[in-house]
Design an enzyme around this catalytic site. Structure first.
Site, mmCIF file in Angstrom:
data_model
loop_
_atom_site.group_PDB
_atom_site.id
_atom_site.type_symbol
_atom_site.label_atom_id
_atom_site.label_comp_id
_atom_site.label_asym_id
_atom_site.label_seq_id
_atom_site.Cartn_x
_atom_site.Cartn_y
_atom_site.Cartn_z
ATOM 1 C CB SER A 174 -2.652 -38.369 57.096
ATOM 2 O OG SER A 174 -1.552 -37.473 57.181
ATOM 3 C CB VAL A 218 5.745 -45.755 47.348
ATOM 4 C CG1 VAL A 218 5.140 -46.102 48.818
ATOM 5 C CG2 VAL A 218 5.152 -44.340 46.971
ATOM 6 C CB ALA A 264 2.049 -33.778 41.163
ATOM 7 C CE1 TYR A 312 -6.234 -33.476 42.974
ATOM 8 C CE2 TYR A 312 -6.902 -35.005 41.343
ATOM 9 C CZ TYR A 312 -6.437 -34.917 42.483
ATOM 10 O OH TYR A 312 -6.346 -35.860 43.465
ATOM 11 C CE LYS A 339 -5.131 -39.383 43.942
ATOM 12 N NZ LYS A 339 -4.500 -40.135 45.080
ATOM 13 C CB THR A 394 -4.553 -33.596 53.788
ATOM 14 O OG1 THR A 394 -4.548 -33.485 52.389
ATOM 15 C CG2 THR A 394 -5.999 -34.290 54.517
HETATM 16 P P1 NAP Z 1 -1.145 -36.440 53.379
HETATM 17 O O1 NAP Z 1 -1.486 -36.538 54.890
HETATM 18 O O2 NAP Z 1 -0.198 -35.216 52.978
HETATM 19 O O3 NAP Z 1 -0.598 -37.831 52.829
HETATM 20 C C1 NAP Z 1 0.034 -37.945 51.600
HETATM 21 C C2 NAP Z 1 1.042 -38.916 52.075
HETATM 22 O O4 NAP Z 1 1.768 -39.183 51.039
HETATM 23 C C3 NAP Z 1 2.223 -38.221 52.875
HETATM 24 O O5 NAP Z 1 2.352 -39.124 54.073
HETATM 25 C C4 NAP Z 1 3.471 -38.040 52.041
HETATM 26 O O6 NAP Z 1 4.569 -38.428 52.601
HETATM 27 C C5 NAP Z 1 3.083 -39.494 51.146
HETATM 28 N N1 NAP Z 1 3.999 -39.623 49.931
HETATM 29 C C6 NAP Z 1 4.420 -38.917 49.019
HETATM 30 N N2 NAP Z 1 5.170 -39.146 48.481
HETATM 31 C C7 NAP Z 1 5.751 -40.373 48.889
HETATM 32 C C8 NAP Z 1 6.772 -41.461 48.569
HETATM 33 N N3 NAP Z 1 7.405 -41.377 47.403
HETATM 34 N N4 NAP Z 1 6.650 -42.468 49.347
HETATM 35 C C9 NAP Z 1 6.001 -42.664 50.546
HETATM 36 N N5 NAP Z 1 4.975 -41.822 50.728
HETATM 37 C C10 NAP Z 1 4.789 -40.708 49.907
HETATM 38 O O7 NAP Z 1 -2.485 -35.951 52.421
HETATM 39 P P2 NAP Z 1 -3.987 -36.801 52.214
HETATM 40 O O8 NAP Z 1 -5.025 -35.885 51.685
HETATM 41 O O9 NAP Z 1 -4.290 -37.625 53.575
HETATM 42 O O10 NAP Z 1 -3.645 -37.743 51.114
HETATM 43 C C11 NAP Z 1 -3.778 -38.994 51.001
HETATM 44 C C12 NAP Z 1 -4.505 -39.526 49.872
HETATM 45 O O11 NAP Z 1 -5.577 -39.163 49.754
HETATM 46 C C13 NAP Z 1 -3.645 -39.278 48.436
HETATM 47 O O12 NAP Z 1 -3.359 -40.212 47.417
HETATM 48 C C14 NAP Z 1 -4.306 -37.912 48.154
HETATM 49 O O13 NAP Z 1 -4.220 -37.824 46.840
HETATM 50 C C15 NAP Z 1 -5.868 -38.777 48.513
HETATM 51 N N6 NAP Z 1 -6.876 -37.793 48.410
HETATM 52 C C16 NAP Z 1 -6.762 -36.643 49.248
HETATM 53 C C17 NAP Z 1 -7.798 -35.819 49.080
HETATM 54 C C18 NAP Z 1 -7.880 -34.603 50.120
HETATM 55 O O14 NAP Z 1 -8.544 -33.538 49.793
HETATM 56 N N7 NAP Z 1 -7.111 -34.364 51.096
HETATM 57 C C19 NAP Z 1 -9.143 -35.876 48.242
HETATM 58 C C20 NAP Z 1 -9.142 -37.269 47.637
HETATM 59 C C21 NAP Z 1 -8.130 -38.064 47.544
HETATM 60 P P3 NAP Z 1 5.330 -36.613 52.351
HETATM 61 O O15 NAP Z 1 4.646 -35.818 53.408
HETATM 62 O O16 NAP Z 1 6.673 -37.265 53.202
HETATM 63 O O17 NAP Z 1 5.275 -36.477 51.081
#
Ligand code: NAP
Length: 256
Positions: free
Chosen positions: A19, A66, A96, A156, A163, A194
């Protein structure tokens, strides 16, 4: 003295060691911060407890979906009791429904649109509102965004629209909270493999595309995102607020 010694923070969005939230949390801890973590639902509790156990400090671990105001309230009540004051907050949460992340954006249902915006954008507002009263010495709040907020990235879809909302929320929150010396920024990260990313159709092609076309000809690493999170949390970023910082190997500057 370490960059964040004496600072306290809360981290939303650790699911596992890949993450982005975990990378930033580790950077904050290495720089001397004391942290609290949240998780959503029992499914992730053990994961988060195990990871946090490896940090070498005793961190509060609090359940918080959240989308639930009462859980947000309980989280910050618990935080107030444990830390008293708060300096840092990381919002690294997005969701989503999977079927909204493939096919045509045109077919996004009202419910998928609502859920994506509630979890991924409105939550920043709700969390900032709850955090601000504890940030009595000012603070730094940051969220994670992606380039799909400003340009069309196939698949996306509704997450790009959410976003865009997150980035606009960042600016409005920065304006509201500036007088309290609370800064609000977003890191716009290039693709990282991730759990959340794997829900996006064609994600592997995205990684290859960045490798081929970004100025640095590679993808961003988790450690680099951690370092940017540390910078935004530190005094070095004291005059930076309301911004979207691109940590994407330069991909965002490309026209083709
Ligand atoms: P990740 O490890 O899957 O983290 C996403 C987190 O959001 C998980 O811990 C998930 O928990 C949590 N979440 C979802 N719904 C929730 C809720 N209702 N209440 C509380 N927590 C909730 O993936 P990540 O890629 O690190 O994502 C983190 C952020 O980075 C996100 O905003 C994502 O859009 C952003 N981002 C990611 C990338 C990429 O390529 N990975 C690029 C740009 C931005 P659950 O597993 O329980 O749902």
């Amino acid at each position: 003295m370490s960059l964040l010694s004496g600072k306290t923070g809360i981290v939303f969005g650790v699911a596992n060691r890949r993450s982005i939230a975990w990378a930033i949390a580790r950077a904050w801890v290495d720089a001397g911060a004391r942290l609290a973590f949240t998780y959503q639902g029992d499914r992730l509790r053990e994961n988060v407890e195990e990871l946090v156990g490896s940090l070498g400090q005793e961190c509060p671990i609090i359940p918080c979906d959240v989308t639930k105001d009462e859980e947000i309230q309980a989280t910050f009540d618990a935080l107030k009791e444990r830390f008293g004051v708060l300096d840092l907050m990381l919002h690294s949460v997005a969701f989503a429904p999977r079927d909204a992340l493939e096919g045509r954006f045109l077919n996004t249902s009202r419910e998928a649109f609502r859920i994506a915006h509630d979890v991924s954008a409105y939550s920043l507002v709700a969390l900032a509102r709850a955090a601000a009263p504890l940030m009595v010495n000012g603070g730094s709040i940051m969220g994670l965004s992606y380039y799909g907020a400003e340009k069309v990235v196939p698949h996306y879809n509704v997450m790009g629209v959410a976003k865009a909302s997150l980035e606009a929320c960042t600016r409005y929150l920065a304006y509201d909270l500036g007088p309290q010396r609370i800064r609000v920024n977003c890191i716009s990260a290039g693709p990282v493999n991730t759990l959340a990313a794997r829900g996006i159709a064609g994600f592997t092609d995205m990684l290859k595309h960045y490798e081929a076309h970004s100025p640095l000809r590679r993808n961003v690493t988790l450690d680099e995102l951690g370092a940017t999170g540390l910078f935004l949390a530190s005094e070095g970023a004291a005059a930076i607020t309301g911004q979207v910082l691109y940590v994407d190997g330069g991909y965002q500057i490309m026209g083709m």
